[in-house]
Design a protein around this motif. Structure first.
Motif, PDB file in Angstrom:
ATOM      1  N   SER A   1      -5.253   6.285  17.679  1.00  0.00           N
ATOM      2  CA  SER A   1      -4.613   6.770  16.841  1.00  0.00           C
ATOM      3  C   SER A   1      -5.023   7.227  15.616  1.00  0.00           C
ATOM      4  CB  SER A   1      -3.431   5.725  16.383  1.00  0.00           C
ATOM      5  OG  SER A   1      -4.005   4.900  15.712  1.00  0.00           O
ATOM      6  N   VAL A   2      -6.412   7.101  15.263  1.00  0.00           N
ATOM      7  CA  VAL A   2      -7.007   7.598  14.263  1.00  0.00           C
ATOM      8  C   VAL A   2      -7.843   8.781  14.520  1.00  0.00           C
ATOM      9  CG1 VAL A   2      -8.629   6.771  12.359  1.00  0.00           C
ATOM     10  CG2 VAL A   2      -7.168   5.027  13.511  1.00  0.00           C
ATOM     11  N   LEU A   3      -7.383   9.664  13.627  1.00  0.00           N
ATOM     12  CA  LEU A   3      -8.110  11.100  13.949  1.00  0.00           C
ATOM     13  C   LEU A   3      -9.574  11.217  13.298  1.00  0.00           C
ATOM     14  CD1 LEU A   3      -5.051  13.422  13.584  1.00  0.00           C
ATOM     15  CD2 LEU A   3      -5.889  12.246  15.694  1.00  0.00           C
ATOM     16  N   ARG A   4     -10.585  10.876  14.143  1.00  0.00           N
ATOM     17  CA  ARG A   4     -12.124  10.772  13.778  1.00  0.00           C
ATOM     18  C   ARG A   4     -12.503  12.249  12.879  1.00  0.00           C
ATOM     19  NH1 ARG A   4     -17.647  10.674  15.897  1.00  0.00           N
ATOM     20  NH2 ARG A   4     -18.799   8.897  14.881  1.00  0.00           N
ATOM     21  N   GLU A   5     -11.722  13.153  13.507  1.00  0.00           N
ATOM     22  CA  GLU A   5     -12.193  14.626  12.634  1.00  0.00           C
ATOM     23  C   GLU A   5     -11.884  14.657  11.200  1.00  0.00           C
ATOM     24  OE1 GLU A   5      -9.938  14.259  15.008  1.00  0.00           O
ATOM     25  OE2 GLU A   5      -8.304  15.705  14.917  1.00  0.00           O
ATOM     26  N   GLU A   6     -11.059  13.738  10.716  1.00  0.00           N
ATOM     27  CA  GLU A   6     -10.535  13.593   9.445  1.00  0.00           C
ATOM     28  C   GLU A   6     -11.597  13.208   8.578  1.00  0.00           C
ATOM     29  OE1 GLU A   6      -7.854  15.112   8.010  1.00  0.00           O
ATOM     30  OE2 GLU A   6      -6.673  15.709   9.917  1.00  0.00           O
ATOM     31  N   PHE A   7     -12.323  12.401   9.271  1.00  0.00           N
ATOM     32  CA  PHE A   7     -13.437  11.371   8.483  1.00  0.00           C
ATOM     33  C   PHE A   7     -14.750  11.932   8.461  1.00  0.00           C
ATOM     34  CE2 PHE A   7      -9.807   8.982   9.485  1.00  0.00           C
ATOM     35  CZ  PHE A   7      -9.579   8.018   8.396  1.00  0.00           C
TER      36      PHE A   7
ATOM     37  N   LEU B   1     -11.928  -8.147   5.262  1.00  0.00           N
ATOM     38  CA  LEU B   1     -12.773  -7.433   4.256  1.00  0.00           C
ATOM     39  C   LEU B   1     -13.711  -6.638   5.130  1.00  0.00           C
ATOM     40  CD1 LEU B   1     -14.356  -7.107   1.551  1.00  0.00           C
ATOM     41  CD2 LEU B   1     -15.671  -8.939   1.994  1.00  0.00           C
ATOM     42  N   GLU B   2     -14.053  -5.426   4.721  1.00  0.00           N
ATOM     43  CA  GLU B   2     -15.285  -4.334   5.277  1.00  0.00           C
ATOM     44  C   GLU B   2     -16.432  -4.263   4.020  1.00  0.00           C
ATOM     45  OE1 GLU B   2     -15.867  -0.184   7.341  1.00  0.00           O
ATOM     46  OE2 GLU B   2     -14.672  -0.288   5.922  1.00  0.00           O
ATOM     47  N   LEU B   3     -17.392  -4.512   4.380  1.00  0.00           N
ATOM     48  CA  LEU B   3     -18.456  -3.961   3.727  1.00  0.00           C
ATOM     49  C   LEU B   3     -19.310  -2.662   4.130  1.00  0.00           C
ATOM     50  CD1 LEU B   3     -18.553  -6.941   2.384  1.00  0.00           C
ATOM     51  CD2 LEU B   3     -21.082  -6.525   2.259  1.00  0.00           C
ATOM     52  N   GLY B   4     -19.062  -1.599   3.331  1.00  0.00           N
ATOM     53  CA  GLY B   4     -19.846  -0.287   3.756  1.00  0.00           C
ATOM     54  C   GLY B   4     -18.565   0.684   4.172  1.00  0.00           C
ATOM     55  N   THR B   5     -17.772   1.105   3.056  1.00  0.00           N
ATOM     56  CA  THR B   5     -16.557   1.914   3.532  1.00  0.00           C
ATOM     57  C   THR B   5     -17.098   3.112   4.070  1.00  0.00           C
ATOM     58  OG1 THR B   5     -15.483   1.056   1.495  1.00  0.00           O
ATOM     59  CG2 THR B   5     -14.532   3.010   2.508  1.00  0.00           C
ATOM     60  N   GLY B   6     -18.206   3.765   3.660  1.00  0.00           N
ATOM     61  CA  GLY B   6     -18.490   4.916   4.469  1.00  0.00           C
ATOM     62  C   GLY B   6     -17.652   6.107   4.071  1.00  0.00           C
ATOM     63  N   SER B   7     -17.036   6.605   5.526  1.00  0.00           N
ATOM     64  CA  SER B   7     -16.101   7.677   5.591  1.00  0.00           C
ATOM     65  C   SER B   7     -14.694   7.131   5.249  1.00  0.00           C
ATOM     66  CB  SER B   7     -16.321   8.366   6.981  1.00  0.00           C
ATOM     67  OG  SER B   7     -15.946   7.509   7.936  1.00  0.00           O
ATOM     68  N   GLY B   8     -14.774   5.758   5.826  1.00  0.00           N
ATOM     69  CA  GLY B   8     -13.369   5.144   5.748  1.00  0.00           C
ATOM     70  C   GLY B   8     -12.749   4.961   7.151  1.00  0.00           C
ATOM     71  N   TYR B   9     -13.514   5.669   8.038  1.00  0.00           N
ATOM     72  CA  TYR B   9     -12.816   5.507   9.401  1.00  0.00           C
ATOM     73  C   TYR B   9     -12.692   3.930   9.911  1.00  0.00           C
ATOM     74  CZ  TYR B   9     -12.760   6.017  14.441  1.00  0.00           C
ATOM     75  OH  TYR B   9     -12.326   6.221  15.825  1.00  0.00           O
ATOM     76  N   GLN B  10     -13.809   3.178   9.806  1.00  0.00           N
ATOM     77  CA  GLN B  10     -13.691   1.963  10.500  1.00  0.00           C
ATOM     78  C   GLN B  10     -12.347   1.461   9.870  1.00  0.00           C
ATOM     79  OE1 GLN B  10     -15.798  -0.585  12.546  1.00  0.00           O
ATOM     80  NE2 GLN B  10     -13.848  -1.365  12.562  1.00  0.00           N
ATOM     81  N   ALA B  11     -12.295   1.337   8.389  1.00  0.00           N
ATOM     82  CA  ALA B  11     -10.958   0.796   7.457  1.00  0.00           C
ATOM     83  C   ALA B  11      -9.892   1.497   8.150  1.00  0.00           C
ATOM     84  CB  ALA B  11     -11.292   1.228   6.197  1.00  0.00           C
ATOM     85  N   ALA B  12      -9.727   2.570   8.389  1.00  0.00           N
ATOM     86  CA  ALA B  12      -8.551   3.124   9.021  1.00  0.00           C
ATOM     87  C   ALA B  12      -8.449   2.405  10.497  1.00  0.00           C
ATOM     88  CB  ALA B  12      -8.668   4.609   9.211  1.00  0.00           C
ATOM     89  N   VAL B  13      -9.212   2.093  11.089  1.00  0.00           N
ATOM     90  CA  VAL B  13      -9.029   1.336  12.488  1.00  0.00           C
ATOM     91  C   VAL B  13      -8.568  -0.027  12.054  1.00  0.00           C
ATOM     92  CG1 VAL B  13     -10.133   0.665  14.799  1.00  0.00           C
ATOM     93  CG2 VAL B  13     -10.707   2.954  13.742  1.00  0.00           C
ATOM     94  N   LEU B  14      -9.246  -0.824  11.339  1.00  0.00           N
ATOM     95  CA  LEU B  14      -8.738  -1.926  10.950  1.00  0.00           C
ATOM     96  C   LEU B  14      -7.422  -1.841  10.402  1.00  0.00           C
ATOM     97  CD1 LEU B  14     -12.157  -3.110   8.991  1.00  0.00           C
ATOM     98  CD2 LEU B  14     -11.136  -4.142  11.369  1.00  0.00           C
ATOM     99  N   SER B  15      -6.791  -0.810   9.711  1.00  0.00           N
ATOM    100  CA  SER B  15      -5.571  -0.760   8.948  1.00  0.00           C
ATOM    101  C   SER B  15      -4.587  -0.998  10.071  1.00  0.00           C
ATOM    102  CB  SER B  15      -5.529   0.055   7.995  1.00  0.00           C
ATOM    103  OG  SER B  15      -5.029   1.203   8.826  1.00  0.00           O
ATOM    104  N   ARG B  16      -4.819  -0.491  11.020  1.00  0.00           N
ATOM    105  CA  ARG B  16      -3.908  -0.566  12.376  1.00  0.00           C
ATOM    106  C   ARG B  16      -3.778  -2.279  12.978  1.00  0.00           C
ATOM    107  NH1 ARG B  16      -1.303   4.004  11.338  1.00  0.00           N
ATOM    108  NH2 ARG B  16      -1.975   5.704  12.309  1.00  0.00           N
ATOM    109  N   LEU B  17      -4.814  -2.980  12.854  1.00  0.00           N
ATOM    110  CA  LEU B  17      -4.688  -4.065  13.413  1.00  0.00           C
ATOM    111  C   LEU B  17      -4.565  -5.490  12.648  1.00  0.00           C
ATOM    112  CD1 LEU B  17      -7.629  -2.668  15.635  1.00  0.00           C
ATOM    113  CD2 LEU B  17      -5.514  -3.432  16.634  1.00  0.00           C
ATOM    114  N   ALA B  18      -4.735  -5.119  11.481  1.00  0.00           N
ATOM    115  CA  ALA B  18      -4.706  -6.149  10.472  1.00  0.00           C
ATOM    116  C   ALA B  18      -3.543  -5.976   9.320  1.00  0.00           C
ATOM    117  CB  ALA B  18      -5.856  -6.349   9.874  1.00  0.00           C
ATOM    118  N   ALA B  19      -3.268  -7.061   8.529  1.00  0.00           N
ATOM    119  CA  ALA B  19      -2.243  -6.737   7.559  1.00  0.00           C
ATOM    120  C   ALA B  19      -2.770  -6.070   6.346  1.00  0.00           C
ATOM    121  CB  ALA B  19      -1.467  -8.292   7.202  1.00  0.00           C
ATOM    122  N   ARG B  20      -3.818  -6.395   6.075  1.00  0.00           N
ATOM    123  CA  ARG B  20      -4.541  -5.919   4.682  1.00  0.00           C
ATOM    124  C   ARG B  20      -6.107  -5.710   5.026  1.00  0.00           C
ATOM    125  NH1 ARG B  20      -4.669  -8.768  -0.989  1.00  0.00           N
ATOM    126  NH2 ARG B  20      -5.847  -7.128  -2.047  1.00  0.00           N
TER     127      ARG B  20
END
Ligand code: SAH
Length: 221
Positions: A35-41, A86-105
């Motif tokens: 569901s997360v479009l990697r091309e956007e990142f 908590l994620e360390l290393g936002t980088g592009s934000g892709y991993q954070a977007a994937v996590l946002s689908r699976l966690a509350a915050r």
């Protein structure tokens, strides 16, 4: 009729998901990845490669991680949906977007300010409203919002940082690549009432965690 760029990307995305599904078996993780479009990142000129199973440069000497590794690390956090991560290393934000689908915050911290700003703008534009992005300070992690049910470090560390164990809730999971600058072991630490339990999950290769508990910040990057 010739295939459009969007159709091509869609087909590549399905192919990549099938490849990842050979090693990641949790359907919720596969759904989040789908569901997360990697091309956007990734940078504009690399969009055509967004669904190749490899890291890609995102500027400032950093990379967006390999999709399979994102899947494996996310699975290793053992999330149910109600967690604060908590994620360390936002980088592009892709991993954070994937996590946002699976966690509350999701709270994500990045030491390179322009990358942090770009990722925050991108996540807001794409509608990931449960992610907070911060520029890293001297202290490792983000103690203000601790304790976390999960902590994921997307940069390689020479050791398991005590600072992060302290920010982890009891029964929380810390997923982190630990090793030298060239090769690391992906490790999951579970913080039990009796102490930290370590599980080795396999070899991996990440850009270095810099600063406190990592490598000196004035080299590399
Ligand atoms: N998760 C990212 C990939 C991150 S690459 C993605 O999905 O795109 C690793 C990132 O960690 C780099 O951007 C690097 O600048 C950052 N980093 C390195 N040391 C750090 C530290 N001590 N605190 C926060 N971020 C750090």
């Amino acid at each position: 009729m010739a295939e459009t760029a969007t159709e091509k990307l869609g087909r590549a995305r399905q192919g990549l998901l099938a490849e990842i599904a050979r090693e990641v078996n949790d359907p919720r993780i596969l759904e989040a990845l789908g569901s997360v479009l990697r091309e956007e990142f990734v940078p504009e000129d690399l969009r055509a490669f967004a669904y190749e199973n490899r890291p890609l440069p995102i500027g400032y000497g950093q990379t967006i991680s390999q999709p399979l590794i994102v899947g494996l690390m996310t699975q290793a956090l053992m999330l149910h949906g109600n967690e604060k991560v908590l994620e360390l290393g936002t980088g592009s934000g892709y991993q954070a977007a994937v996590l946002s689908r699976l966690a509350a915050r999701v709270i994500s911290v990045e030491r390179i300010a322009p990358l942090s700003e770009q990722a925050a703008g991108r996540l807001a534009r794409l509608g990931y409203t449960n992610v907070d992005v911060h520029v890293a300070r001297d202290v490792l992690g983000w103690p203000e919002d601790a304790p976390y049910d999960g902590i994921i470090v997307t940069a390689a560390s020479p050791e398991v940082p005590m600072d992060l164990l302290q920010q982890l809730a009891i029964n929380g999971r810390l997923v982190i690549p630990v090793g030298n600058r060239d090769l690391q072991e992906l490790v999951r630490i579970v913080k039990t009432p009796e102490g930290a339990r370590r599980h080795n999950l396999g070899p991996c290769r990440f850009v270095p965690l810099l600063g406190r508990s990592g490598w000196p910040g004035d080299t590399a990057s």
